[in-house]
Design an enzyme around this catalytic site. Structure first.
Site, PDB file in Angstrom:
ATOM      1  N   LYS A  10       0.861  -1.360  -0.038  1.00  0.00           N
ATOM      2  CA  LYS A  10      -0.082  -0.133  -0.124  1.00  0.00           C
ATOM      3  C   LYS A  10       0.818   1.561   0.026  1.00  0.00           C
ATOM      4  O   LYS A  10       2.199   1.389   0.243  1.00  0.00           O
ATOM      5  CB  LYS A  10      -0.812  -0.024   1.153  1.00  0.00           C
ATOM      6  CG  LYS A  10      -2.082  -1.309   1.232  1.00  0.00           C
ATOM      7  CD  LYS A  10      -2.855  -1.020   2.392  1.00  0.00           C
ATOM      8  CE  LYS A  10      -3.961  -2.217   2.356  1.00  0.00           C
ATOM      9  NZ  LYS A  10      -5.090  -1.790   3.347  1.00  0.00           N
ATOM     10  N   TYR A  50     -12.580  -2.100  -3.761  1.00  0.00           N
ATOM     11  CA  TYR A  50     -13.219  -2.167  -2.442  1.00  0.00           C
ATOM     12  C   TYR A  50     -14.506  -1.963  -2.177  1.00  0.00           C
ATOM     13  O   TYR A  50     -15.047  -1.532  -1.210  1.00  0.00           O
ATOM     14  CB  TYR A  50     -12.261  -1.033  -1.670  1.00  0.00           C
ATOM     15  CG  TYR A  50     -11.110  -1.595  -1.136  1.00  0.00           C
ATOM     16  CD1 TYR A  50     -10.791  -2.355  -0.180  1.00  0.00           C
ATOM     17  CD2 TYR A  50      -9.956  -0.664  -1.547  1.00  0.00           C
ATOM     18  CE1 TYR A  50      -9.487  -2.617   0.506  1.00  0.00           C
ATOM     19  CE2 TYR A  50      -8.456  -1.016  -0.865  1.00  0.00           C
ATOM     20  CZ  TYR A  50      -8.558  -2.119  -0.279  1.00  0.00           C
ATOM     21  OH  TYR A  50      -7.254  -2.387   0.377  1.00  0.00           O
ATOM     22  N   ASN A 113      -2.058   0.438   6.680  1.00  0.00           N
ATOM     23  CA  ASN A 113      -1.554  -0.781   7.142  1.00  0.00           C
ATOM     24  C   ASN A 113      -0.648  -1.777   6.301  1.00  0.00           C
ATOM     25  O   ASN A 113      -0.500  -2.849   6.455  1.00  0.00           O
ATOM     26  CB  ASN A 113      -2.716  -1.685   7.881  1.00  0.00           C
ATOM     27  CG  ASN A 113      -3.883  -2.275   6.768  1.00  0.00           C
ATOM     28  OD1 ASN A 113      -3.624  -1.766   5.762  1.00  0.00           O
ATOM     29  ND2 ASN A 113      -4.677  -2.999   7.045  1.00  0.00           N
ATOM     30  N   HIS A 116      -2.349  -5.470   1.871  1.00  0.00           N
ATOM     31  CA  HIS A 116      -3.603  -5.972   1.580  1.00  0.00           C
ATOM     32  C   HIS A 116      -3.408  -7.423   1.445  1.00  0.00           C
ATOM     33  O   HIS A 116      -2.552  -7.882   0.543  1.00  0.00           O
ATOM     34  CB  HIS A 116      -4.556  -5.367   0.580  1.00  0.00           C
ATOM     35  CG  HIS A 116      -5.748  -6.045   0.016  1.00  0.00           C
ATOM     36  ND1 HIS A 116      -6.856  -6.362   0.845  1.00  0.00           N
ATOM     37  CD2 HIS A 116      -5.914  -7.075  -1.021  1.00  0.00           C
ATOM     38  CE1 HIS A 116      -7.684  -7.089   0.490  1.00  0.00           C
ATOM     39  NE2 HIS A 116      -7.085  -7.667  -0.745  1.00  0.00           N
ATOM     40  N   GLU A 127      -9.775 -11.046  -7.243  1.00  0.00           N
ATOM     41  CA  GLU A 127      -8.824 -10.059  -6.991  1.00  0.00           C
ATOM     42  C   GLU A 127      -7.718 -10.009  -8.083  1.00  0.00           C
ATOM     43  O   GLU A 127      -7.122  -9.018  -8.544  1.00  0.00           O
ATOM     44  CB  GLU A 127      -8.124  -9.907  -5.503  1.00  0.00           C
ATOM     45  CG  GLU A 127      -9.426  -9.483  -4.534  1.00  0.00           C
ATOM     46  CD  GLU A 127      -9.032  -9.245  -3.109  1.00  0.00           C
ATOM     47  OE1 GLU A 127      -9.928  -8.902  -2.413  1.00  0.00           O
ATOM     48  OE2 GLU A 127      -7.837  -9.826  -2.915  1.00  0.00           O
TER      49      GLU A 127
HETATM   50  P1  CMP Z   1      -7.666  -4.143   3.622  1.00  0.00           P
HETATM   51  O1  CMP Z   1      -7.105  -5.678   4.013  1.00  0.00           O
HETATM   52  O2  CMP Z   1      -7.019  -3.651   2.408  1.00  0.00           O
HETATM   53  O3  CMP Z   1      -9.360  -4.188   3.357  1.00  0.00           O
HETATM   54  C1  CMP Z   1     -10.173  -3.236   3.853  1.00  0.00           C
HETATM   55  C2  CMP Z   1      -9.126  -2.188   4.442  1.00  0.00           C
HETATM   56  O4  CMP Z   1     -10.008  -1.088   5.209  1.00  0.00           O
HETATM   57  C3  CMP Z   1      -8.385  -2.718   5.416  1.00  0.00           C
HETATM   58  O5  CMP Z   1      -7.339  -3.608   4.800  1.00  0.00           O
HETATM   59  C4  CMP Z   1      -7.903  -1.544   6.193  1.00  0.00           C
HETATM   60  O6  CMP Z   1      -6.839  -0.863   5.681  1.00  0.00           O
HETATM   61  C5  CMP Z   1      -9.236  -0.568   5.959  1.00  0.00           C
HETATM   62  N1  CMP Z   1      -9.750  -0.269   7.171  1.00  0.00           N
HETATM   63  C6  CMP Z   1     -10.522  -1.361   7.960  1.00  0.00           C
HETATM   64  N2  CMP Z   1     -10.906  -0.758   9.120  1.00  0.00           N
HETATM   65  C7  CMP Z   1     -10.684   0.656   8.895  1.00  0.00           C
HETATM   66  C8  CMP Z   1     -10.864   1.806   9.747  1.00  0.00           C
HETATM   67  N3  CMP Z   1     -11.642   1.534  10.949  1.00  0.00           N
HETATM   68  N4  CMP Z   1     -10.559   3.006   9.295  1.00  0.00           N
HETATM   69  C9  CMP Z   1      -9.734   3.040   8.012  1.00  0.00           C
HETATM   70  N5  CMP Z   1      -9.518   2.066   7.345  1.00  0.00           N
HETATM   71  C10 CMP Z   1      -9.902   0.871   7.550  1.00  0.00           C
END
Ligand code: CMP
Length: 139
Positions: A10, A50, A113, A116, A127
């Protein structure tokens, strides 16, 4: 079984120039990169990828974040690749991620984070198809 899963490095990680550190963790964990490209996600791609989260309060922020800097999309292959990748990544929230996982070591927050990974066989197939054509995957 030999599986394929889909991964994104990311924007928070490309910004900090730690794509290599992340790929090393994946490789050390037994996964093989069989397709890889660095892209700038369009709004259509971020919203489409998403779409399952479109009613969540963080959707707008998530889409803006994924478009904010380049990302690296990859297909990973290995024994039980889907579960293995999730184990190597650690929990979505870095505060809950196990020591040694990518998110424990590198993630900045639940939104930023670092990676993904697909959560199951059906989403992995969808995906992968969303970002890669068959000829771009070289096993
Ligand atoms: P990902 O696995 O990419 O799939 C959905 C993403 O939404 C997740 O990782 C997080 O990065 C994001 N996400 C989930 N919860 C939150 C939150 N409370 N605030 C912001 N982003 C979020």
């Amino acid at each position: 079984a030999l599986e394929r899963t889909f991964s994104i490095i990311k924007p928070d990680a490309t910004r900090r120039n730690i794509t290599g550190k992340i790929i090393s963790k994946l490789e050390e964990g037994g996964l093989r990169v069989v397709a890889s490209k660095r892209i700038r996600m369009t709004k259509d791609q971020a919203e489409g990828f998403y779409a399952v989260h479109k009613d969540r309060p963080f959707f707008g922020e998530l889409v803006e974040f994924m478009m904010s800097e380049p990302v690296v999309v990859q297909v990973l292959e290995g024994e039980n690749a889907i579960a293995k990748n999730r184990e190597i990544m650690g929990a979505t929230n870095p505060a809950e991620a196990a020591p040694g996982t990518i998110r424990a070591e590198f993630a900045e927050s639940i939104g930023e984070n670092s990676v993904h990974g697909s959560d199951g066989p059906d989403t992995a197939a969808q995906e992968i198809e969303f970002f890669f054509s068959k000829d771009e995957i070289v096993g």
